[in-house]
Scaffold this active site. Structure first.
Site, PDB file in Angstrom:
ATOM      1  N   THR A   1      48.289  47.282  40.067  1.00  0.00           N
ATOM      2  CA  THR A   1      47.875  46.344  41.119  1.00  0.00           C
ATOM      3  C   THR A   1      47.135  45.127  40.568  1.00  0.00           C
ATOM      4  OG1 THR A   1      45.719  47.404  41.463  1.00  0.00           O
ATOM      5  CG2 THR A   1      47.599  48.288  42.690  1.00  0.00           C
TER       6      THR A   1
ATOM      7  N   ASP B   1      43.939  38.427  24.757  1.00  0.00           N
ATOM      8  CA  ASP B   1      42.944  39.338  25.328  1.00  0.00           C
ATOM      9  C   ASP B   1      41.598  39.064  24.670  1.00  0.00           C
ATOM     10  OD1 ASP B   1      41.249  41.794  25.536  1.00  0.00           O
ATOM     11  OD2 ASP B   1      42.967  42.534  26.674  1.00  0.00           O
TER      12      ASP B   1
ATOM     13  N   ASP C   1      39.790  42.165  23.063  1.00  0.00           N
ATOM     14  CA  ASP C   1      40.396  42.588  21.803  1.00  0.00           C
ATOM     15  C   ASP C   1      40.017  41.647  20.669  1.00  0.00           C
ATOM     16  OD1 ASP C   1      41.601  44.831  22.824  1.00  0.00           O
ATOM     17  OD2 ASP C   1      43.565  43.890  23.114  1.00  0.00           O
TER      18      ASP C   1
END
Length: 209
Positions: free
Chosen positions: A108, A200, A203
């Site tokens: 979602t 990201d 990360d």
């Protein structure tokens, strides 16, 4: 949009370009995030309230301005937001630090809370929420909801890169808070990643994949 500030400072733009580069390693990326947070915080705290206090200099006593009210609160959205905290604390070392833990549902793309710990007397503090990326806006919206539910009233949100979709959602949900963006990017891809973005952020800050 009222209460929305997109930074145009050359130093911020230069450092964001370095962040984007896929060749920028973890150590340099982490330092750049901290430096950008310092520069953004300098602008975001321009309207902090002041009060005059009595100070004795080596020459004489004088009335001089200092920040008034309770100490600021810095609340990173875990985990990437942690990368911006040290930059804010460079400016305001006495600030209290809270944490909000959210993860994005892979289907979602909506946020799910797993941790929320805020400083005491949050209703009396200027609360600065930090997260390098404002993508869908779901995590930022949820974080501000949590802070308001705990009594927070004066809230600023700082992000390094925002997508128009996330910025619009956060502003629509919380038009009363100040939103500061280092750069407004083109938009989101089918996986809700910011394009061109920088990948990201968590990360790249922590060296994980």
């Amino acid at each position: 949009m009222e209460n929305v500030f997109v930074m145009d400072h050359p130093l911020i733009q230069h450092k964001i370009s370095m962040l984007r580069d896929c060749r920028t390693g973890t150590n340099e990326f982490r330092k750049l995030v901290e430096e950008i947070a310092v520069l953004m915080g300098y602008e975001a705290f321009r309207d902090l309230p002041l009060m005059e206090v009595e100070v004795r200099t080596p020459i004489e006593s004088c009335r001089t301005p200092m920040i008034s009210g309770k100490k600021l609160a810095v609340v990173p959205i875990l985990r990437a937001g942690l990368g911006m905290v040290s930059g804010i604390l460079t400016l305001v070392p006495s600030a209290k630090v809270g944490h909000i833990g959210l993860y994005r549902d892979p289907v979602t793309h909506e946020p799910k809370e797993y941790y929320c710990k805020l400083p005491e007397s949050i209703e009396q503090r200027v609360v600065t929420v930090v997260d390098p990326m404002l993508a869908t806006g779901g995590s930022a919206e949820a974080a501000v909801n949590f802070i308001k539910e705990k009594g927070g009233k004066q809230i600023k949100f700082l992000c390094i890169i925002a997508a128009p979709e996330g910025l619009e959602r956060l502003h629509r949900s919380h038009p009363d808070i100040q939103i500061y963006c280092g750069h407004l990017d083109r938009g989101l891809d089918e996986n809700a990643y910011i394009c061109p973005g920088l990948g990201d952020a968590g990360d790249r800050i922590f060296g994980t994949k």
